[in-house]
Design an enzyme around this catalytic site. Structure first.
Site, PDB file in Angstrom:
ATOM      1  N   ASP A  13       0.985  -1.494  -0.259  1.00 56.36           N
ATOM      2  CA  ASP A  13       0.476  -0.264   0.049  1.00 56.36           C
ATOM      3  C   ASP A  13       0.743   1.380   0.084  1.00 56.36           C
ATOM      4  O   ASP A  13       0.456   2.332   0.729  1.00 56.36           O
ATOM      5  CB  ASP A  13      -1.155  -0.160   1.387  1.00 56.36           C
ATOM      6  CG  ASP A  13      -1.308  -2.139   1.391  1.00 56.36           C
ATOM      7  OD1 ASP A  13      -2.576  -1.323   0.274  1.00 56.36           O
ATOM      8  OD2 ASP A  13      -2.015  -1.611   2.732  1.00 56.36           O
ATOM      9  N   LYS A  16       2.347   1.757  -5.445  1.00 50.30           N
ATOM     10  CA  LYS A  16       2.737   1.792  -6.628  1.00 50.30           C
ATOM     11  C   LYS A  16       1.622   1.664  -7.546  1.00 50.30           C
ATOM     12  O   LYS A  16       2.672   2.235  -8.895  1.00 50.30           O
ATOM     13  CB  LYS A  16       3.109  -0.058  -6.220  1.00 50.30           C
ATOM     14  CG  LYS A  16       3.522  -0.373  -5.096  1.00 50.30           C
ATOM     15  CD  LYS A  16       4.066  -1.536  -4.807  1.00 50.30           C
ATOM     16  CE  LYS A  16       3.057  -2.322  -4.462  1.00 50.30           C
ATOM     17  NZ  LYS A  16       3.081  -1.707  -3.093  1.00 50.30           N
ATOM     18  N   GLY A  40      -4.167  -4.581  -4.433  1.00 47.39           N
ATOM     19  CA  GLY A  40      -4.868  -3.467  -4.740  1.00 47.39           C
ATOM     20  C   GLY A  40      -4.531  -2.483  -4.891  1.00 47.39           C
ATOM     21  O   GLY A  40      -3.574  -1.362  -4.406  1.00 47.39           O
ATOM     22  N   HIS A  41      -4.273  -2.054  -6.732  1.00 45.10           N
ATOM     23  CA  HIS A  41      -3.635  -0.564  -7.209  1.00 45.10           C
ATOM     24  C   HIS A  41      -4.456   0.431  -7.660  1.00 45.10           C
ATOM     25  O   HIS A  41      -5.180  -0.056  -8.293  1.00 45.10           O
ATOM     26  CB  HIS A  41      -2.264  -1.182  -8.554  1.00 45.10           C
ATOM     27  CG  HIS A  41      -1.236  -2.278  -7.475  1.00 45.10           C
ATOM     28  ND1 HIS A  41      -0.642  -2.453  -8.554  1.00 45.10           N
ATOM     29  CD2 HIS A  41      -0.981  -2.850  -6.680  1.00 45.10           C
ATOM     30  CE1 HIS A  41       0.630  -3.719  -7.880  1.00 45.10           C
ATOM     31  NE2 HIS A  41       0.348  -3.468  -5.945  1.00 45.10           N
ATOM     32  N   GLN A 224       1.758  -6.268  -2.781  1.00 45.77           N
ATOM     33  CA  GLN A 224       2.702  -6.565  -1.767  1.00 45.77           C
ATOM     34  C   GLN A 224       4.725  -5.329  -1.230  1.00 45.77           C
ATOM     35  O   GLN A 224       3.862  -4.129  -2.153  1.00 45.77           O
ATOM     36  CB  GLN A 224       2.748  -7.675  -1.399  1.00 45.77           C
ATOM     37  CG  GLN A 224       1.406  -8.361  -1.264  1.00 45.77           C
ATOM     38  CD  GLN A 224       1.259  -9.011  -2.596  1.00 45.77           C
ATOM     39  OE1 GLN A 224       1.498  -9.121  -2.529  1.00 45.77           O
ATOM     40  NE2 GLN A 224      -0.648  -8.263  -3.113  1.00 45.77           N
TER      41      GLN A 224
HETATM   42  P1  IMP Z   1      -2.607 -13.187   1.843  1.00 39.83           P
HETATM   43  O1  IMP Z   1      -1.637 -12.198   0.714  1.00 39.83           O
HETATM   44  O2  IMP Z   1      -3.853 -12.499   0.839  1.00 39.83           O
HETATM   45  O3  IMP Z   1      -2.098 -14.192   2.023  1.00 39.83           O
HETATM   46  O4  IMP Z   1      -2.601 -12.367   3.130  1.00 39.83           O
HETATM   47  C1  IMP Z   1      -1.572 -12.505   3.686  1.00 39.83           C
HETATM   48  C2  IMP Z   1      -0.961 -10.775   4.702  1.00 39.83           C
HETATM   49  O5  IMP Z   1      -0.278  -9.609   3.625  1.00 39.83           O
HETATM   50  C3  IMP Z   1      -2.289  -9.933   4.751  1.00 39.83           C
HETATM   51  O6  IMP Z   1      -1.519  -9.683   6.415  1.00 39.83           O
HETATM   52  C4  IMP Z   1      -3.080  -8.777   4.419  1.00 39.83           C
HETATM   53  O7  IMP Z   1      -2.734  -8.019   5.115  1.00 39.83           O
HETATM   54  C5  IMP Z   1      -1.368  -8.932   3.526  1.00 39.83           C
HETATM   55  N1  IMP Z   1      -1.878  -8.378   2.552  1.00 39.83           N
HETATM   56  C6  IMP Z   1      -2.015  -8.544   1.002  1.00 39.83           C
HETATM   57  N2  IMP Z   1      -1.828  -8.309  -0.112  1.00 39.83           N
HETATM   58  C7  IMP Z   1      -1.021  -6.738   0.629  1.00 39.83           C
HETATM   59  C8  IMP Z   1      -1.440  -5.674  -0.347  1.00 39.83           C
HETATM   60  O8  IMP Z   1      -1.707  -5.533  -1.459  1.00 39.83           O
HETATM   61  N3  IMP Z   1      -1.364  -4.600   0.783  1.00 39.83           N
HETATM   62  C9  IMP Z   1      -0.849  -4.751   1.928  1.00 39.83           C
HETATM   63  N4  IMP Z   1      -0.900  -5.886   2.112  1.00 39.83           N
HETATM   64  C10 IMP Z   1      -1.060  -6.643   1.527  1.00 39.83           C
END
Ligand code: IMP
Length: 429
Positions: A13, A16, A40-41, A224
């Site tokens: 977040d 990007k 979520g971009h 991420q």
């Molecule tokens: P997962 O990727 O759904 O398995 O989540 C694992 C961890 O990564 C959790 O803490 C999510 O909140 C975090 N996470 C996954 N994708 C994002 C993102 O795009 N932005 C911020 N945090 C993310």
């Protein structure tokens, strides 16, 4: 810089989407290399706001080609829905988006297993996005994953699905005590997806190679952030992919010698969504104000993001892991109202100073930040486009971030629109 990787330096977040959108102007091919629709971009163009989950942000530039690389895990239903949503808003996707035939698929049992496994973890839950990302990557590594290419081979798809369901249904029924998943409806659904996606499924590693041979500029869009990387992040509170620059090479199928630069994106403060240690987290009014002004709510799940001061140790580590050639600092304007701004220069554990992030998660949970305090600027910086027009304390803050992270800053974002940007150097020059 012909081929540039963009990565997040914090916990995702960082903004990007906006930076990739800006850089797409001068790139020819934009490639996602890891993660899935957990990302979520957000990109704002004029009065319109787009949130992209799987499709590279470059799609918003007419005429640019985009790739979903082999390192991404694809929920084909989500991809088809996102493509349709974009087309409905006048963004042509068909013919411009290619998906790797080697990319692994997210299956219904991945979502079901993730949901139950998170419940079982109780207070130690990861706080995932619930998209089935972790179980899909687990199957990939266990060599039982189903790939994009399998959608085009009905017999193989049936065999693989049947074998996997016999194992997954055992977990679902016997361990988690929930309903099993039937083969035929899933097979039908996924063959239909294959039918809808067949035109864009291809060997994207070859496609990228040919583009590079042709002298095209390739932009690799990370999702991420570094501290959510499965190897280098705050494990186990991480995502399941390689969100660092190395992941671009394996996740797209290009050699490291073809990469010319790595741009790290850092928010002017820090946020985190989901569970896990966060030394500079502010649980007070300042944290709430940052959340409110910065509109810090997840673009995928809508969850509120935890907010805190800039952590230079976090970003300095990211600079090293990714071999950053420079940084882009985003959301500077969110700090405009702060009377003073703090930067964590390191941590303290049991009274002893630390200048490296401890690997032991329990130690990291007990770390306290060591702050340096700078005067705030108390003047609006939103929309400023020239560095000299920033208030002197804001410039001082930026310079300090650069010193402490040992990284040059090439770009500063002062708002969500494309124009609200200070470009200190042309990154594709
Ligand atoms: P997962 O990727 O759904 O398995 O989540 C694992 C961890 O990564 C959790 O803490 C999510 O909140 C975090 N996470 C996954 N994708 C994002 C993102 O795009 N932005 C911020 N945090 C993310």
């Amino acid at each position: 810089m012909a081929n540039l990787i963009v990565v997040g330096t914090q916990w995702g977040d960082e903004g990007k989407g906006k930076i990739v959108d800006l850089l797409s102007e001068t790139a020819d091919l934009i490639v996602r290399f890891q993660g899935g629709h957990n990302a979520g971009h957000t990109v704002v163009i004029g009065q319109e706001r787009f949130v992209l989950h799987l499709v590279p942000s470059g799609i918003l530039h007419a005429g640019k080609s985009c790739v979903i690389g082999n390192g991404v895990v694809v929920d084909p239903g989500a991809l088809i829905e996102e493509r349709a949503g974009l087309e409905k808003r006048g963004i042509r996707v068909r013919g411009r988006l290619s998906v790797s035939d080697r990319a692994h698929l997210i299956m219904p049992y991945h979502r079901a297993i993730e949901k139950e496994s998170e419940k079982l973890k109780g207070a130690r839950k990861i706080g995932t996005t619930g998209r089935g990302i972790g179980p899909a990557y687990a199957d990939k590594m266990a060599r039982i994953g189903i790939r994009m290419a399998d959608l085009l081979n009905p017999d193989l798809l049936r065999q693989k699905l049947s074998l996997n369901l016999s194992e997954m249904n055992y977990f679902l029924e016997k361990l988690y005590k929930v309903k099993k998943i039937e083969l035929e409806p899933v097979l039908k659904e996924y063959l239909e997806y294959g039918e809808q996606l067949k035109d864009c499924i291809t060997d994207t590693a070859r496609l990228i190679h040919l583009a590079m041979e042709d002298g095209k500029h390739v932009l690799f869009e990370g999702a991420q952030g570094t501290h959510l990387d499965v190897d280098h992040g705050t494990y186990p509170y991480v995502t399941s992919s390689s969100a660092t620059a190395g992941g671009a090479c394996t996740g797209a199928g290009v050699g490291p010698t073809r990469i010319d630069g790595v741009l790290g994106i850092a928010k002017a403060y820090t946020t985190r969504v989901g569970s896990g240690p966060f030394p500079t987290e502010l649980k007070d009014d300042t944290g709430c104000r940052l959340q409110e002004i910065g509109k810090e709510f997840g673009a995928t799940t809508g969850r509120p993001r935890r907010c805190g001061w800039f952590d230079a140790l976090l970003v300095r580590t990211a600079a090293r892991i990714n071999g950053l050639t420079s940084l882009a600092v985003t959301k500077l304007d969110v700090l405009d109202e702060c009377r003073e701004v703090k930067i964590a220069v390191g941590y303290k554990l049991d009274g002893r100073p630390l200048d490296e992030i401890p690997t032991d998660i329990e130690k990291l949970e007990r770390c306290e930040p060591v702050y340096e305090t700078l005067p705030g600027w108390m003047r609006p910086t939103g929309g400023v486009t020239e560095y000299e027009k920033l208030p002197a304390p804001a410039r001082k803050y930026i310079e300090r971030l650069s010193d402490l992270t040992k990284t040059r800053i090439d770009l500063i974002s002062t708002g969500s629109k494309r124009s609200e940007t200070i470009l200190l150097r042309n990154l594709f020059a």
